[in-house]
Design an enzyme around this catalytic site. Sequence first.
Site, PDB file in Angstrom:
ATOM      1  N   ARG A  53      -6.368  -0.554  12.275  1.00  0.00           N
ATOM      2  CA  ARG A  53      -5.714  -0.927  11.137  1.00  0.00           C
ATOM      3  C   ARG A  53      -4.249  -0.544  11.343  1.00  0.00           C
ATOM      4  O   ARG A  53      -4.033   0.042  12.202  1.00  0.00           O
ATOM      5  CB  ARG A  53      -6.202  -0.631   9.919  1.00  0.00           C
ATOM      6  CG  ARG A  53      -6.902   0.631   9.834  1.00  0.00           C
ATOM      7  CD  ARG A  53      -6.156   1.767  10.061  1.00  0.00           C
ATOM      8  NE  ARG A  53      -5.224   1.954   9.163  1.00  0.00           N
ATOM      9  CZ  ARG A  53      -3.923   2.684   9.509  1.00  0.00           C
ATOM     10  NH1 ARG A  53      -3.855   3.283  10.556  1.00  0.00           N
ATOM     11  NH2 ARG A  53      -2.978   2.714   8.510  1.00  0.00           N
ATOM     12  N   GLY A  54      -3.471  -0.815  10.421  1.00  0.00           N
ATOM     13  CA  GLY A  54      -2.076  -0.842  10.687  1.00  0.00           C
ATOM     14  C   GLY A  54      -1.410  -2.109  11.243  1.00  0.00           C
ATOM     15  O   GLY A  54      -2.158  -2.350  12.428  1.00  0.00           O
ATOM     16  N   ALA A  55      -0.255  -2.391  10.773  1.00  0.00           N
ATOM     17  CA  ALA A  55       0.110  -3.829  11.037  1.00  0.00           C
ATOM     18  C   ALA A  55       0.508  -3.883  12.614  1.00  0.00           C
ATOM     19  O   ALA A  55      -0.103  -4.599  13.406  1.00  0.00           O
ATOM     20  CB  ALA A  55       1.348  -4.095  10.412  1.00  0.00           C
ATOM     21  N   ASP A 244       3.988  -3.927   6.308  1.00  0.00           N
ATOM     22  CA  ASP A 244       3.074  -4.970   6.806  1.00  0.00           C
ATOM     23  C   ASP A 244       3.842  -6.479   6.851  1.00  0.00           C
ATOM     24  O   ASP A 244       3.360  -7.023   7.719  1.00  0.00           O
ATOM     25  CB  ASP A 244       1.774  -5.242   5.982  1.00  0.00           C
ATOM     26  CG  ASP A 244       0.916  -3.734   6.266  1.00  0.00           C
ATOM     27  OD1 ASP A 244       1.177  -2.874   5.546  1.00  0.00           O
ATOM     28  OD2 ASP A 244       0.197  -4.023   7.186  1.00  0.00           O
ATOM     29  N   ASN A 254       3.851  -3.375   1.475  1.00  0.00           N
ATOM     30  CA  ASN A 254       3.056  -2.020   2.423  1.00  0.00           C
ATOM     31  C   ASN A 254       1.753  -1.763   1.399  1.00  0.00           C
ATOM     32  O   ASN A 254       1.577  -2.519   0.458  1.00  0.00           O
ATOM     33  CB  ASN A 254       4.030  -1.051   2.508  1.00  0.00           C
ATOM     34  CG  ASN A 254       3.351   0.046   3.173  1.00  0.00           C
ATOM     35  OD1 ASN A 254       2.946  -0.207   4.280  1.00  0.00           O
ATOM     36  ND2 ASN A 254       3.581   1.351   2.819  1.00  0.00           N
TER      37      ASN A 254
HETATM   38  O1  MRU Z   1      -4.674  -1.505   5.234  1.00  0.00           O
HETATM   39  P1  MRU Z   1      -4.200  -0.796   6.573  1.00  0.00           P
HETATM   40  O2  MRU Z   1      -4.488   0.513   6.622  1.00  0.00           O
HETATM   41  O3  MRU Z   1      -3.956  -1.610   7.629  1.00  0.00           O
HETATM   42  O4  MRU Z   1      -2.575  -0.609   5.951  1.00  0.00           O
HETATM   43  C1  MRU Z   1      -1.468  -0.114   6.881  1.00  0.00           C
HETATM   44  C2  MRU Z   1      -0.358   0.075   5.897  1.00  0.00           C
HETATM   45  O5  MRU Z   1      -0.266  -0.258   4.859  1.00  0.00           O
HETATM   46  C3  MRU Z   1       0.660   0.678   6.741  1.00  0.00           C
HETATM   47  O6  MRU Z   1       1.840   1.311   5.990  1.00  0.00           O
HETATM   48  C4  MRU Z   1       1.567  -0.544   7.634  1.00  0.00           C
HETATM   49  O7  MRU Z   1       0.637  -1.069   8.194  1.00  0.00           O
HETATM   50  C5  MRU Z   1       2.578  -0.147   8.437  1.00  0.00           C
HETATM   51  S1  MRU Z   1       1.995   0.544   9.607  1.00  0.00           S
HETATM   52  C6  MRU Z   1       2.946   1.134  10.782  1.00  0.00           C
END
Ligand code: MRU
Length: 368
Positions: A53-55, A244, A254
Site C-alpha cells: 500500500r502507499g501511493a 495519494d 491523503n
Molecule cells: O491506504 P493506504 O495505506 O495505501 O494509504 C496511504 C496513504 O494515505 C499515504 O499517506 C500516501 O499514500 C502517501 S505515501 C508516500
Amino acid sequence: MKIDGRWYRTIWLADDGWTVQVIDQTRLPFEFAVVSLKTVEDAAQAIRDMTVRGAPLIGATAAYGVALAMKFDKSDTHLTQSLGLLKAARPTAVNLAWAVNEMQQYLAPLSPGDRVAAAYARAAQICEDDVAQCQAIGESGCDIITRLWKSSGEPARFNVLTHCNAGWLACVDWGTALAPIYKAHDAGIPVHVWVDETRPRNQGASLTAFELRAHGVPHTVIADNTGGHLMQHDRVQMAIVGSDRTTAHGDVCNKVGTYLKALAAHDNGVPFYVALPSTTIDWTLKNGSDIPIEERDARELSHISGRNAAGKIETVQLIPDGSPALNVAFDVTPARYVTGLITERGVCKATREGLIGLYPERAREAAE
Ligand code: MRU
C-alpha cells in the site's frame, strides 16, 4: 532501509529474475514476511488487500504486475485486460493509473516478442525513479526542518506530526513525508515524531512506528484525536504528510483524518507540509472534490487485529452486532491549509502557479 542490519527495498525481483517479491505489510509490525507475486492476478490482489500500500508502491507493484502479465501472455488482448485489472485494484492513488498508463504507452507499440524484457526494464526504472524522487524530497524537506528548528531557537526536541504511513514502506525506499525526517535525524537535528495511529487500519501505529524504530528516530504513537490538543499546547512544531492524489491547484487527498490535522494546524499556526513525488499529481483535476474516494470493507473498522498475550495475532470485534460502520479511506485537504508542497524539484506553494513554476512542461495540460 535497513531491517536487522540488512538493506531492503519494498519491492524487488527474486533470484529467478522474474518473480516479484514484496514485504507483506498486513503482518507488520509483528512479523517481517516476504510474499512472492507470480502472476498479474497476484499483483492486483496484493494491491487490493493492501499487502502492499502507499501511493508510490502501488504504482511500482502495478508496473511489475504488467511485466508478470507479459511473461505469461504477450498478446495485445492480454495486455489490455491486465492494464484494466490493475487499474481497477484501488481508485484513489493516481500513481496506480499513472504507472499503468506508462506501461501501456511503452509496451503497446512494441512487437509482442519484445514486451517481456521491455516491461521488466520499465518497471525497474519506475522503481529507480521513485527512489531518486524520494531522496530529493528528503533533501528539500530536511532543509525546511532545519530552518524551522533553527528559527525556533534550536530546541532539544523538534516535534513533527505525521498521519498514516508515508515512509519507505509506502514507496520503494526512503518515503515521502518520512524522507525529510530520516535526513534531518541523520544530520543531527533532534527530531521527535508524533505518529497518528491512523484508524481504521493503523498504518501509523503499525508501519510508521515500525520504520521509525528500525531507523532509531525518536517517536511517540498517539491516538488520532490527540494532534489538535498537542498543537494547542505548542507541542507540535510542524506537520508533514504524504499524498495519494494532488490536484493541479494543490488540493491534497491523503489518508482519512489528514484534513482534520490540517484544520488544527491552521488554527494553531503550525506549518503543514505535504511531501509528494510528481507521479502523485493529477494534472487533469482542479478541485479535490473530483477525486474518487475509496470506501473499503466496514470490517476494517468494526474489527481490529493485534498480538495477544500468548504472542499470537488475533482479530477481535469492536462494535455491537448489527451496528453499521462506514469505512471512508481518504479525505481531501483544501490547498489553502497547505503551507507548501515538497516535491522532487523543490518546494512550492499549493497553487497552480506554484506547481507550474516547478513543472513548466505541464502548463498546457494543467486544469485551469
Ligand atoms: O491506504 P493506504 O495505506 O495505501 O494509504 C496511504 C496513504 O494515505 C499515504 O499517506 C500516501 O499514500 C502517501 S505515501 C508516500
